[in-house]
Design an enzyme around this catalytic site. Structure first.
Site, PDB file in Angstrom:
ATOM      1  N   CYS A   9       7.862   6.414  16.565  1.00  0.00           N
ATOM      2  CA  CYS A   9       6.569   7.080  16.937  1.00  0.00           C
ATOM      3  C   CYS A   9       5.163   6.838  16.367  1.00  0.00           C
ATOM      4  O   CYS A   9       4.188   6.928  16.735  1.00  0.00           O
ATOM      5  CB  CYS A   9       6.937   8.782  16.632  1.00  0.00           C
ATOM      6  N   GLU A  64       7.032  17.394  15.988  1.00  0.00           N
ATOM      7  CA  GLU A  64       6.816  16.026  15.951  1.00  0.00           C
ATOM      8  C   GLU A  64       6.803  15.374  17.132  1.00  0.00           C
ATOM      9  O   GLU A  64       7.876  15.053  17.587  1.00  0.00           O
ATOM     10  CB  GLU A  64       7.651  15.408  14.862  1.00  0.00           C
TER      11      GLU A  64
HETATM   12  P1  NDP Z   1      12.481  13.490  24.367  1.00  0.00           P
HETATM   13  O1  NDP Z   1      11.218  14.349  24.296  1.00  0.00           O
HETATM   14  O2  NDP Z   1      12.914  13.026  25.565  1.00  0.00           O
HETATM   15  O3  NDP Z   1      13.696  14.032  23.857  1.00  0.00           O
HETATM   16  C1  NDP Z   1      13.726  14.778  22.636  1.00  0.00           C
HETATM   17  C2  NDP Z   1      14.932  15.638  22.649  1.00  0.00           C
HETATM   18  O4  NDP Z   1      14.677  16.675  22.984  1.00  0.00           O
HETATM   19  C3  NDP Z   1      16.182  15.206  22.705  1.00  0.00           C
HETATM   20  O5  NDP Z   1      17.210  15.863  22.089  1.00  0.00           O
HETATM   21  C4  NDP Z   1      16.520  15.748  24.223  1.00  0.00           C
HETATM   22  O6  NDP Z   1      17.559  15.739  24.609  1.00  0.00           O
HETATM   23  C5  NDP Z   1      15.674  17.272  23.952  1.00  0.00           C
HETATM   24  N1  NDP Z   1      15.133  17.634  24.995  1.00  0.00           N
HETATM   25  C6  NDP Z   1      14.721  17.259  26.370  1.00  0.00           C
HETATM   26  N2  NDP Z   1      14.509  18.184  27.399  1.00  0.00           N
HETATM   27  C7  NDP Z   1      14.524  19.196  26.683  1.00  0.00           C
HETATM   28  C8  NDP Z   1      13.962  20.657  26.789  1.00  0.00           C
HETATM   29  N3  NDP Z   1      13.736  21.030  28.039  1.00  0.00           N
HETATM   30  N4  NDP Z   1      14.083  21.405  25.897  1.00  0.00           N
HETATM   31  C9  NDP Z   1      14.450  21.283  24.572  1.00  0.00           C
HETATM   32  N5  NDP Z   1      14.738  20.002  24.517  1.00  0.00           N
HETATM   33  C10 NDP Z   1      14.836  19.051  25.102  1.00  0.00           C
HETATM   34  O7  NDP Z   1      11.946  12.058  23.332  1.00  0.00           O
HETATM   35  P2  NDP Z   1      12.885  11.026  23.275  1.00  0.00           P
HETATM   36  O8  NDP Z   1      14.467  11.500  22.792  1.00  0.00           O
HETATM   37  O9  NDP Z   1      12.717  10.193  24.470  1.00  0.00           O
HETATM   38  O10 NDP Z   1      12.234  10.362  21.808  1.00  0.00           O
HETATM   39  C11 NDP Z   1      11.238   9.630  22.082  1.00  0.00           C
HETATM   40  C12 NDP Z   1       9.980  10.637  21.396  1.00  0.00           C
HETATM   41  O11 NDP Z   1      10.022  11.090  20.245  1.00  0.00           O
HETATM   42  C13 NDP Z   1       8.845   9.713  21.416  1.00  0.00           C
HETATM   43  O12 NDP Z   1       7.865  10.421  21.979  1.00  0.00           O
HETATM   44  C14 NDP Z   1       8.509   9.534  20.209  1.00  0.00           C
HETATM   45  O13 NDP Z   1       7.182   9.177  19.901  1.00  0.00           O
HETATM   46  C15 NDP Z   1       9.142  10.756  19.605  1.00  0.00           C
HETATM   47  N6  NDP Z   1       9.202  10.834  18.115  1.00  0.00           N
HETATM   48  C16 NDP Z   1       8.435  11.553  17.223  1.00  0.00           C
HETATM   49  C17 NDP Z   1       8.646  11.281  16.167  1.00  0.00           C
HETATM   50  C18 NDP Z   1       7.740  12.094  15.020  1.00  0.00           C
HETATM   51  O14 NDP Z   1       8.125  12.384  13.938  1.00  0.00           O
HETATM   52  N7  NDP Z   1       6.236  12.522  15.370  1.00  0.00           N
HETATM   53  C19 NDP Z   1       9.475  10.696  15.391  1.00  0.00           C
HETATM   54  C20 NDP Z   1      10.444  10.114  16.355  1.00  0.00           C
HETATM   55  C21 NDP Z   1      10.151  10.083  17.763  1.00  0.00           C
HETATM   56  P3  NDP Z   1      18.305  14.527  25.448  1.00  0.00           P
HETATM   57  O15 NDP Z   1      17.996  13.402  24.891  1.00  0.00           O
HETATM   58  O16 NDP Z   1      19.944  15.046  25.111  1.00  0.00           O
HETATM   59  O17 NDP Z   1      17.920  14.767  26.869  1.00  0.00           O
END
Ligand code: NDP
Length: 505
Positions: free
Chosen positions: A290, A256
């Site tokens: 998102c 997502e």
């Molecule tokens: P990120 O992609 O930065 O992070 C999402 C999650 O992935 C966090 O828990 C983060 O950890 C983790 N993460 C980071 N690097 C890695 C890796 N290499 N491997 C696995 N996991 C990893 O997104 P954001 O947290 O900044 O969230 C915003 C984004 O989420 C936006 O693009 C938004 O559109 C999307 N989103 C989509 C939704 C949907 O349903 N389509 C709903 C809500 C948000 P940590 O933060 O601890 O670094």
């Protein structure tokens, strides 16, 4: 001793410290103050959590629990959410900057509703489906079984910690899986607390949580040989890393990801409704959603009139401390994110966009350490500008002019993303036709964010794949097995086998 609350890992039913012993500060984005200290797990903790989840899965009790019993348990989860609502709301506000309005009127009711919906869905879910029997000469019956995938690794973003947690944990449990979940390290407190609360009704090892940073805990999960499925919510950039990692062990994977929702305003639309609704589309959660409506495509005949209404309505929106019920728009999630959003506004202006309202940091008395951006409307945007192509994830609306419906559709679909889209019009027949041509997982007509716990939600294109919410979400957490049985006892009558046994009498 500090009185800042500590939040630990939860593995095999027990709260525990991470192997490294490290904890990190959790910052309240409304004030910049430290509101918690959260365990920072690593690969060793992921190993332990996966081992606990695997043991719980292998024990059979959980995965073979009759649906009616699992349904009761999901109801209990909903009741636990409601019973602990005040604490969870407080944590959601202080770790993520959710407004009191949002956390109490949207998140908690939706989370409880989701668990209750799943409790109903699981009772009627087709875990076993009979196919119609094959006709003579040989009787052959087939069934389709839906079985839990196994150990699921769930990774969530920071913008709606409790909702995203429930969107994944609920259906994964409903299908009989066991879980290791990683919340965003920036907003872990509400997810850790809910995991602790749910231990009351779940067998040990079924639901484990390992907080930690993305690259270390995330990579450990997505590369782990004993995790069967990853469900990820986050950016498209990280989603691509997750998908690549999952491929190394052919894990099931649902993603997502981001969005750049276009709203098409037809010239017959009620412009007062559009002004209010399109700002709700982009300012909800300060634009950190998102599915936000971030590109408004406006017909040239009503462009100037709508801009005036947008500016007037935007000026009425209250930016403030999220804990204040009068607040409509709270802070950016972190200081770094605040600078990113301000940077996008500058980039937009440098590329030729015009600020109609907002465009500056917002001052909030009493919250001088917080990270606030004024609700901002940018006019004269073209679809090739970065503010029209990239996710800003802040309260910034890009308004684009169009001349014909064909042009509006082409602009709407000219995006790497395809999560949400909308149409503003009084001609509902035309709206249905346009909805058919919009390449997005959700299309909303004359409103926005119309998500329901029983309707599917997910993306087209680089917004990801797989669907969450309702019974559709259970589909994402099952393997499908085909089981066929022959009722023909006479070997000579097994027609297909003659292909090999050509000398059969
Ligand atoms: P990120 O992609 O930065 O992070 C999402 C999650 O992935 C966090 O828990 C983060 O950890 C983790 N993460 C980071 N690097 C890695 C890796 N290499 N491997 C696995 N996991 C990893 O997104 P954001 O947290 O900044 O969230 C915003 C984004 O989420 C936006 O693009 C938004 O559109 C999307 N989103 C989509 C939704 C949907 O349903 N389509 C709903 C809500 C948000 P940590 O933060 O601890 O670094």
């Amino acid at each position: 001793m500090s009185d800042i609350p500590q939040y630990h890992l939860v593995i095999n039913g027990e709260s525990c410290a991470p192997a490294s012993g490290e904890y990190a500060d959790v910052i309240n984005p409304a004030t910049g103050e430290v509101v918690g200290s959260a365990a920072m797990g690593g690969a060793a903790d992921v190993d332990q959590a996966v081992a606990a989840a695997r043991a719980a899965f292998n024990q059979r009790e959980w995965r073979e629990m009759p649906p009616a019993e699992r349904s009761r348990l999901l109801y209990q989860c909903a009741q636990l959410v409601l019973a602990n609502a005040q604490e969870l709301i407080g944590l959601e506000i202080s770790c993520s900057g959710a407004t009191l309005n949002r956390a109490s009127n949207l998140d908690i009711p939706a989370v409880a509703d989701l668990w209750m919906n799943l409790a109903e869905a699981v009772k009627v879910y087709p875990f076993v489906e009979a196919q119609s029997p094959r006709p003579l000469p040989e009787q052959w019956h087939s069934q389709v079984w839906k079985e839990p995938v196994g150990v699921c690794g769930l990774i969530t973003a920071w913008n709606f910690p409790l909702l995203l947690y429930s969107w994944k944990v609920g259906p994964a449990l409903a299908a009989g899986n066991t879980i290791v979940i990683k919340p965003s390290e920036m907003t872990p407190t509400s997810s850790i607390r809910l995991t602790e609360i749910l231990q009351e009704v779940l067998p040990p090892g079924v639901l484990n949580i390992v907080n930690g940073d993305g690259p270390s805990v995330g990579d450990a999960m997505t590369l782990h040989p004993d995790i069967d499925k990853i469900s990820f919510t986050g950016s498209t950039r990280v989603g691509k890393i997750v998908q690549t990692n999952c491929a190394t062990t052919m894990k099931r994977c649902t993603l997502e990801l981001g969005g750049k929702g276009p709203g098409i305003v037809l010239p017959d639309a009620d412009l007062d409704m559009v002004a209010q609704g399109s700002l709700w589309a982009v300012y909800m959660n300060a634009g950190q959603a998102c599915e936000s409506g971030t590109r408004l495509l406006v017909h040239e005949d009503v462009y100037d009139e709508l801009l005036e209404k947008l500016a007037a309505r935007s000026a009425e929106v209250v930016v403030g401390n999220p804990a204040d019920p009068a607040t409509g728009v709270g802070p950016m999630s972190t200081e770094a994110h605040f600078h990113k959003v301000m940077g996008y506004i500058e980039t937009g202006v440098a590329e030729g966009a015009r600020i109609v309202c907002g465009g500056e940091p917002a001052e909030v008395p009493g919250c001088e350490g917080g990270f606030y951006v004024q609700p901002t409307v940018l006019a004269d945007v073209t679809n090739d500008m970065r503010v029209a192509r990239e996710e800003i994830f802040g309260p910034v609306l890009a308004v684009i002019r169009y001349r014909t419906e064909e042009e509006a559709l082409a602009l709407a679909n000219d995006s790497d993303y395809g999560l949400s889209a909308g149409i503003w019009t009084t001609d509902l027949i035309k709206a249905q036709r346009l909805a058919r041509d919009l390449r997005a997982g959700s299309v909303w007509i004359n409103d926005w964010h119309m998500m329901r716990t029983d309707a599917p939600f997910g993306g087209y294109k680089q917004s990801g794949y797989g669907r969450e919410l309702g019974r559709y979400s259970i589909d994402s957490y099952v393997e499908t097995k085909s089981v066929s049985m022959s009722f023909e006892r006479v070997p000579q009558k097994k027609a297909m086998q003659r292909i090999v046994h050509t000398k059969m009498a």
